[in-house]
Design a protein around this motif. Structure first.
Motif, PDB file in Angstrom:
ATOM      1  N   SER A 155     -14.724  -2.752   3.565  1.00 18.39           N
ATOM      2  CA  SER A 155     -14.226  -3.701   4.566  1.00 18.39           C
ATOM      3  C   SER A 155     -12.761  -3.468   4.915  1.00 18.39           C
ATOM      4  N   MET A 156     -12.067  -2.694   4.080  1.00 13.10           N
ATOM      5  CA  MET A 156     -10.655  -2.419   4.352  1.00 13.10           C
ATOM      6  C   MET A 156     -10.534  -1.385   5.456  1.00 13.10           C
ATOM      7  N   ARG A 157      -9.460  -1.472   6.183  1.00 10.47           N
ATOM      8  CA  ARG A 157      -9.263  -0.601   7.331  1.00 10.47           C
ATOM      9  C   ARG A 157      -8.714   0.753   6.896  1.00 10.47           C
ATOM     10  N   ASP A 158      -9.469   1.793   7.195  1.00 11.20           N
ATOM     11  CA  ASP A 158      -8.946   3.154   7.029  1.00 11.20           C
ATOM     12  C   ASP A 158      -8.714   3.571   5.582  1.00 11.20           C
ATOM     13  N   ILE A 159      -9.545   3.115   4.656  1.00  9.07           N
ATOM     14  CA  ILE A 159      -9.468   3.625   3.287  1.00  9.07           C
ATOM     15  C   ILE A 159     -10.340   4.874   3.233  1.00  9.07           C
ATOM     16  N   GLY A 160      -9.706   6.034   3.252  1.00  6.10           N
ATOM     17  CA  GLY A 160     -10.442   7.286   3.346  1.00  6.10           C
ATOM     18  C   GLY A 160     -10.542   8.024   2.026  1.00  6.10           C
ATOM     19  N   PHE A 161     -11.004   9.262   2.115  1.00  6.20           N
ATOM     20  CA  PHE A 161     -11.265  10.052   0.913  1.00  6.20           C
ATOM     21  C   PHE A 161      -9.976  10.408   0.175  1.00  6.20           C
ATOM     22  N   ILE A 162      -8.895  10.642   0.911  1.00 10.47           N
ATOM     23  CA  ILE A 162      -7.622  10.933   0.246  1.00 10.47           C
ATOM     24  C   ILE A 162      -7.171   9.724  -0.564  1.00 10.47           C
ATOM     25  N   ASP A 163      -7.340   8.526  -0.002  1.00 10.95           N
ATOM     26  CA  ASP A 163      -6.997   7.303  -0.739  1.00 10.95           C
ATOM     27  C   ASP A 163      -7.866   7.162  -1.983  1.00 10.95           C
ATOM     28  N   ALA A 164      -9.159   7.457  -1.839  1.00 13.42           N
ATOM     29  CA  ALA A 164     -10.061   7.374  -2.989  1.00 13.42           C
ATOM     30  C   ALA A 164      -9.609   8.316  -4.095  1.00 13.42           C
ATOM     31  N   GLN A 165      -9.168   9.511  -3.717  1.00 14.49           N
ATOM     32  CA  GLN A 165      -8.707  10.464  -4.721  1.00 14.49           C
ATOM     33  C   GLN A 165      -7.415   9.995  -5.389  1.00 14.49           C
ATOM     34  N   PHE A 166      -6.496   9.477  -4.589  1.00 14.54           N
ATOM     35  CA  PHE A 166      -5.220   9.009  -5.129  1.00 14.54           C
ATOM     36  C   PHE A 166      -5.417   7.865  -6.120  1.00 14.54           C
ATOM     37  N   PHE A 167      -6.202   6.863  -5.728  1.00 15.44           N
ATOM     38  CA  PHE A 167      -6.201   5.588  -6.448  1.00 15.44           C
ATOM     39  C   PHE A 167      -7.463   5.304  -7.258  1.00 15.44           C
ATOM     40  N   LEU A 168      -8.599   5.905  -6.902  1.00 20.06           N
ATOM     41  CA  LEU A 168      -9.856   5.571  -7.566  1.00 20.06           C
ATOM     42  C   LEU A 168     -10.352   6.670  -8.498  1.00 20.06           C
ATOM     43  N   LEU A 169     -10.082   7.915  -8.164  1.00 21.96           N
ATOM     44  CA  LEU A 169     -10.529   9.026  -9.003  1.00 21.96           C
ATOM     45  C   LEU A 169      -9.433   9.480  -9.962  1.00 21.96           C
ATOM     46  N   SER A 170      -8.471   8.637 -10.177  1.00 18.80           N
ATOM     47  CA  SER A 170      -7.331   8.970 -11.027  1.00 18.80           C
ATOM     48  C   SER A 170      -7.682   8.833 -12.507  1.00 18.80           C
ATOM     49  N   ARG A 171      -7.034   9.631 -13.342  1.00 18.09           N
ATOM     50  CA  ARG A 171      -7.193   9.496 -14.791  1.00 18.09           C
ATOM     51  C   ARG A 171      -6.586   8.192 -15.296  1.00 18.09           C
ATOM     52  N   ASN A 172      -5.709   7.590 -14.507  1.00 17.52           N
ATOM     53  CA  ASN A 172      -5.119   6.311 -14.902  1.00 17.52           C
ATOM     54  C   ASN A 172      -6.084   5.146 -14.704  1.00 17.52           C
ATOM     55  N   SER A 173      -7.173   5.391 -13.985  1.00 17.60           N
ATOM     56  CA  SER A 173      -8.183   4.357 -13.765  1.00 17.60           C
ATOM     57  C   SER A 173      -9.309   4.526 -14.778  1.00 17.60           C
ATOM     58  N   SER A 174     -10.071   3.453 -14.980  1.00 16.01           N
ATOM     59  CA  SER A 174     -11.198   3.517 -15.912  1.00 16.01           C
ATOM     60  C   SER A 174     -12.332   4.343 -15.316  1.00 16.01           C
ATOM     61  N   ALA A 175     -13.271   4.729 -16.169  1.00 17.37           N
ATOM     62  CA  ALA A 175     -14.430   5.488 -15.693  1.00 17.37           C
ATOM     63  C   ALA A 175     -15.249   4.670 -14.700  1.00 17.37           C
ATOM     64  N   ILE A 176     -15.264   3.348 -14.850  1.00 17.54           N
ATOM     65  CA  ILE A 176     -16.002   2.511 -13.897  1.00 17.54           C
ATOM     66  C   ILE A 176     -15.323   2.538 -12.532  1.00 17.54           C
ATOM     67  N   MET A 177     -13.992   2.499 -12.507  1.00 12.92           N
ATOM     68  CA  MET A 177     -13.289   2.615 -11.231  1.00 12.92           C
ATOM     69  C   MET A 177     -13.494   4.004 -10.633  1.00 12.92           C
ATOM     70  N   ASN A 178     -13.529   5.034 -11.489  1.00 10.80           N
ATOM     71  CA  ASN A 178     -13.849   6.380 -11.006  1.00 10.80           C
ATOM     72  C   ASN A 178     -15.230   6.397 -10.357  1.00 10.80           C
ATOM     73  N   LEU A 179     -16.194   5.731 -11.015  1.00 14.71           N
ATOM     74  CA  LEU A 179     -17.556   5.671 -10.481  1.00 14.71           C
ATOM     75  C   LEU A 179     -17.583   4.938  -9.142  1.00 14.71           C
ATOM     76  N   ILE A 180     -16.852   3.846  -9.041  1.00 19.16           N
ATOM     77  CA  ILE A 180     -16.790   3.104  -7.782  1.00 19.16           C
ATOM     78  C   ILE A 180     -16.213   3.990  -6.677  1.00 19.16           C
ATOM     79  N   GLY A 181     -15.161   4.748  -7.003  1.00 21.52           N
ATOM     80  CA  GLY A 181     -14.587   5.662  -6.019  1.00 21.52           C
ATOM     81  C   GLY A 181     -15.561   6.748  -5.611  1.00 21.52           C
ATOM     82  N   LEU A 182     -16.301   7.272  -6.583  1.00 19.29           N
ATOM     83  CA  LEU A 182     -17.312   8.296  -6.304  1.00 19.29           C
ATOM     84  C   LEU A 182     -18.401   7.741  -5.387  1.00 19.29           C
ATOM     85  N   HIS A 183     -18.931   6.573  -5.750  1.00 16.92           N
ATOM     86  CA  HIS A 183     -20.022   5.967  -4.984  1.00 16.92           C
ATOM     87  C   HIS A 183     -19.559   5.588  -3.579  1.00 16.92           C
ATOM     88  N   TYR A 184     -18.356   5.034  -3.482  1.00 14.64           N
ATOM     89  CA  TYR A 184     -17.801   4.668  -2.178  1.00 14.64           C
ATOM     90  C   TYR A 184     -17.634   5.905  -1.292  1.00 14.64           C
TER      91      TYR A 184
END
Length: 249
Positions: free
Chosen positions: A132-161
């Motif tokens: 629902s957020m405007r313009d959250i793209g793949f680069i954003d997903a890599q920066f903030f969701l696929l990060s090692r600083n995030s949990s594996a569940i957040m990584n999974l959410i980024g992957l699925h999204y």
């Protein structure tokens, strides 16, 4: 006999720092954000090239095309139109706003984790919030969701999204997981099903668990698990959970 002073040694040929400015800018324009920043630290001439407005305009438009088309993603209209900030400053500000927005999703997930497990309704809600957020793209997903600083569940959410909402090919998501060094992280997907009826009697409820790595979720065997997660707890599945295999990750 008077000796003339020695001639200065000729400058070494082929130095990158001696490239004409327009060529240096052209090189910088072909790089990703992290590479532009790294290259800008090499010398003053490269810093000038990497700070060029056209370089950061290209990066902004590549990462947030909708925001760029609409006029800068939330900055003041006069400020955007006059170009007082410059594209690099606009990029940094929009990056920070995106970080704040995605951190809200991460906080939502964290608040609904119970002993390292997240119910399907909250998992799907997190993905819906991202979509629902405007313009959250793949680069954003890599920066903030696929990060090692995030949990594996957040990584999974980024992957699925990335796969389901952004339509990124799974092999490209796999490359991103590798680049972020999270591809071997594992999650466990647990299903609880109503017992089947057998000659007028209901059998005991059933459960099954699937422990799988993030890299496997980008392959053919992972498509089934992602489909289960996307469907959620419906019909015979009365409960669906995603859990951390290692609660410290």
């Amino acid at each position: 006999m008077e000796l003339s002073p020695p001639s200065p040694a000729p400058a070494p040929e082929g130095r990158w720092a001696d490239l004409p400015g327009d060529i240096a800018i052209s090189v910088a324009s072909r790089l990703q954000e992290a590479d532009v920043c790294a290259l800008g630290g090499c010398s003053r001439s490269w810093r000038r090239a990497c700070d060029a407005d056209c370089v950061w305009e290209a990066l902004f438009r590549r990462r947030w095309p909708l925001a760029a088309a609409a006029g800068g993603g939330g900055g003041g209209e006069g400020e955007w139109a006059s170009g007082v900030q410059g594209w690099k400053a606009l990029y940094i500000n929009h990056h920070r706003r995106t970080a704040v927005a995605i951190s809200g999703v991460a906080e939502f997930v964290e608040n609904n984790l119970r002993n390292g497990s997240l119910e399907a309704e909250y998992y799907l809600k997190a993905i819906a919030n991202l979509a629902s957020m405007r313009d959250i793209g793949f680069i954003d997903a890599q920066f903030f969701l696929l990060s090692r600083n995030s949990s594996a569940i957040m990584n999974l959410i980024g992957l699925h999204y990335s796969i389901s909402s952004l339509n990124i090919p799974p092999n490209e998501v796999y490359k991103a997981l590798q680049a972020r060094k999270v591809e071997e992280r594992k999650v466990c997907v647990s299903l609880y099903k109503l017992g089947r009826w057998f000659y007028g009697f209901r059998l005991p409820d059933e459960s099954e668990s699937h422990e799988i790595s993030l890299s496997e979720l980008t392959m053919s065997e992972g498509a089934t698990i992602l489909a289960i997660l996307k469907r959620g707890a419906v019909h015979e599945v009365f409960r669906l959970q995603v859990s951390l295999v290692d609660i410290n990750k």
